[in-house]
Design an enzyme around this catalytic site. Structure first.
Site, PDB file in Angstrom:
ATOM      1  N   ASP A 209      36.673  41.988  35.949  1.00 56.58           N
ATOM      2  CA  ASP A 209      36.888  40.791  35.141  1.00 56.58           C
ATOM      3  C   ASP A 209      36.922  41.154  33.652  1.00 56.58           C
ATOM      4  O   ASP A 209      36.095  41.929  33.170  1.00 56.58           O
ATOM      5  CB  ASP A 209      35.732  39.813  35.419  1.00 56.58           C
ATOM      6  N   GLU A 273      41.551  43.304  35.314  1.00 57.00           N
ATOM      7  CA  GLU A 273      42.082  42.043  34.816  1.00 57.00           C
ATOM      8  C   GLU A 273      42.084  42.182  33.296  1.00 57.00           C
ATOM      9  O   GLU A 273      41.059  42.026  32.639  1.00 57.00           O
ATOM     10  CB  GLU A 273      41.201  40.859  35.223  1.00 57.00           C
TER      11      GLU A 273
HETATM   12  C1  NOJ Z   1      38.662  35.838  34.065  1.00 56.08           C
HETATM   13  C2  NOJ Z   1      38.429  35.105  35.338  1.00 56.08           C
HETATM   14  O1  NOJ Z   1      39.532  35.273  36.180  1.00 56.08           O
HETATM   15  C3  NOJ Z   1      38.197  33.666  34.956  1.00 56.08           C
HETATM   16  O2  NOJ Z   1      38.190  32.809  36.062  1.00 56.08           O
HETATM   17  C4  NOJ Z   1      36.909  33.582  34.178  1.00 56.08           C
HETATM   18  O3  NOJ Z   1      36.728  32.261  33.722  1.00 56.08           O
HETATM   19  C5  NOJ Z   1      36.934  34.521  32.974  1.00 56.08           C
HETATM   20  N1  NOJ Z   1      37.471  35.802  33.297  1.00 56.08           N
HETATM   21  C6  NOJ Z   1      35.543  34.718  32.437  1.00 56.08           C
HETATM   22  O4  NOJ Z   1      34.780  35.480  33.331  1.00 56.08           O
END
Ligand code: NOJ
Length: 555
Positions: A209, A273
């Site tokens: 993440d 991500e």
């Molecule tokens: C990316 C995640 O996919 C999202 O759902 C989340 O709100 C943010 N990162 C913060 O962790």
């Protein structure tokens, strides 16, 4: 099937499950791990290689579990560690790999470390795990001008243990998600230990993440620095894509590699991500000694227009090639408007990201959106590399665009005073049975977000074995992709077609498939003698590729 020593992740199709919303075993209206285990056969029916689970860890759920209070346990909402083990064992039995989410940029404010930081004085080792700073203007104002990704300031002021107004802490997301200080070795050790914990339980990889956010520019400068030749470019976005993140991922890669088993196709993978543009900067994350994959959000944001699609595909492949990595492809996830809805709006050149949609917003053309979504998916599943699917896209689910505001739970909605509708619309529970209460999501008939009535006809049982249904189209494309090993193939553009058509051939050791996709407005005659393997139109016109249709041809 994946063959030994083949680095399975290079062409894997990975299906994202948002655990709250996939399958509810106990009837409380919230999906859970036993529910997932029961429904796993759906994924073998579909024909994917792996499943990625969004967070199910102990959490107050202020950001759907991306606010972790205990990285080594399962939230009772979702089950227990034993349920997780059962899920993993069952998935492996079915030949599915299991990827879990790791959230290293921030914890929940309920995490014992953050609670200890609040109870300890400024300058203490407990505070040093997060980014606490004194405010400016005598402490009254935040330490800098950064804003949260969910709206509002990225800083919150605390009250010290003695009741006095105190320091501020950084949170790039909700105030309940304090950012860690990654210059602190204790943070590094802890997160690596968390990786080991799940690797030891048998997971096949991690989706990381906010992978581009861990390291912040020294001294946390304001973001509105005037552009001047003396300013380091990375200081202009001091919270994103700082060079220091790469060293963290090199270390993580060594760790993941230490779990690989010689002679077996058992790599444990890491996928970033990282909302990093342009592509060459993103490719740095997947250099040979760093992560295996990173999501290709540039592709996700590319409109359904021939020139844009072609440029995005060409550039993406070149950027990945330059570092020897496979490219990944994705059209939907739990943070963006579902592609069956995004594509139901007029398409304009340039990257597009659509904000959450409410009942008062312009509504999409649902039929057009689905038609284009099927066509765009058929392009994606032909491309060399690995593809990520988001739960429900195989049913052609649209975004829920009519959710009542009272039902919304995404912190973005509250933090922007409702100006941004947030991401709940893509997170609505999955319809399994068209005639059952909650469309078979769970036994109690409850569902944590209301399901739109049009989900009934899109339920799994209404599409299974129905020729032409979106579910059967996905199955067919996935089976052909596997048979022809398209994920391992090489893409060649076919330039003998009209310019508003995407025409390419993917050639692999196991054959070749020609893809003709027609984002343009006029029908495209099919070449004489063309042997159609699959087409996305229902049923599609004989002898031509209809507008907004994609056709796969043999050879
Ligand atoms: C990316 C995640 O996919 C999202 O759902 C989340 O709100 C943010 N990162 C913060 O962790």
């Amino acid at each position: 099937m994946v063959r030994p020593g083949q680095q399975w992740w290079r062409d894997a199709v990975i299906y994202q499950i948002y655990p709250r919303s996939w399958a509810d075993s106990d009837g409380d209206g919230i999906g859970d791990l036993p529910g997932i285990t029961q429904r796993l056969p759906h994924l073998t029916y579909l024909g994917v290689d792996a499943v990625w689970l969004s967070p199910f860890y102990t959490s107050p759920q202020r950001d759907g579990g991306y606010d972790v209070a205990d990285y080594r346990d399962v939230d009772p909402l979702f089950g227990t560690l034993a349920d997780f083990d059962a899920l993993t064992a069952r998935a492996h039995e079915l030949g599915l790999r299991v990827i879990v989410d790791i959230v290293p940029n921030h914890s929940s404010s309920d995490h014992p470390w953050f609670q200890a930081a609040l109870a300890s004085p400024p300058g203490s080792p407990e505070r040093a795990r997060y980014l606490f700073r004194d405010g400016s203007d005598g402490g009254r104002l935040p330490p800098n001008n950064w804003t949260s990704m969910f709206g509002g300031p990225a800083w919150t002021r605390i009250t010290e243990a003695d009741g006095s107004p105190g320091q501020w802490y950084l949170h790039m997301f909700d105030r309940s998600q304090p950012d860690f200080d990654w210059t602190n070795p204790e943070v590094r050790d802890e997160l690596e230990d968390v990786l080991r914990f799940w690797l030891d339980r048998g997971v096949d990889g991690f989706r990381i993440d906010v992978a581009h956010g861990l390291v912040k520019y020294e001294n946390l400068p304001d973001t509105d620095l005037t552009l001047d030749a003396n300013v380091d470019a990375t200081a202009l976005a001091p919270m994103w894509d700082q060079p220091g993140v790469h060293e963290i991922y090199r270390s993580w890669r060594r760790l993941a590699d230490s779990y690989a088993i010689e002679g077996q196709d058992a790599d444990r993978i890491l996928c970033a991500e990282a909302w990093v543009l342009p592509g060459p900067a993103l490719a740095q994350y997947v250099r040979a000694d760093e992560l295996h994959q990173s999501f290709n959000f540039e592709y996700l944001m590319t409109p359904w227009l021939t020139a844009d699609q072609r440029a995005a595909i060409t550039d993406s492949l070149a950027q990945a090639d330059a570092v020897g990595a496979p490219q990944t492809w994705v059209l939907s996830n739990h943070d963006v408007v579902r592609h069956a809805t995004r594509l139901g709006y007029p398409q304009r050149p340039g990257l597009q990201r659509i904000e959450g949609i409410g009942a008062d917003d312009p509504q999409p053309d649902a039929a057009l959106g689905l038609r284009r979504a099927r066509a765009a998916t058929a392009v994606m599943l032909a491309l060399p590399g690995s593809a990520y699917l988001f739960q429900g896209e195989e049913l052609g689910l649209p975004e829920a665009t009519q959710l009542p505001d009272e039902a919304r739970q995404d912190p973005t909605f509250a933090r922007t005073d409702g100006k941004s509708k947030g991401r709940d619309g893509c997170r609505v529970p999955i319809p399994w049975e068209g005639d059952a209460p909650s469309y078979g999501f769970g036994p109690g008939g409850r569902s944590w977000l209301p399901q739109p009535p049009e989900y009934a006809d899109l339920a799994v049982d209404r599409q299974r074995d129905v020729p032409g249904s979106t579910l059967e189209l996905y199955r067919q494309l996935l089976a052909l992709r596997r048979k022809h090993r398209l994920g391992r193939g090489r893409l060649v553009w076919l330039d003998d077609q009209p310019h508003d058509v995407l025409a390419f051939r993917v050639e692999s050791d196991e054959g070749a498939v020609t893809v003709l996709a027609n984002p343009g407005g006029s029908p495209l005659p099919l070449p004489a003698g063309a042997q159609i393997l699959a087409r996305t139109g229902t049923p599609g016109t004989a002898g031509q590729v209809d507008p907004d249709e994609t056709v796969w041809l043999n050879g």
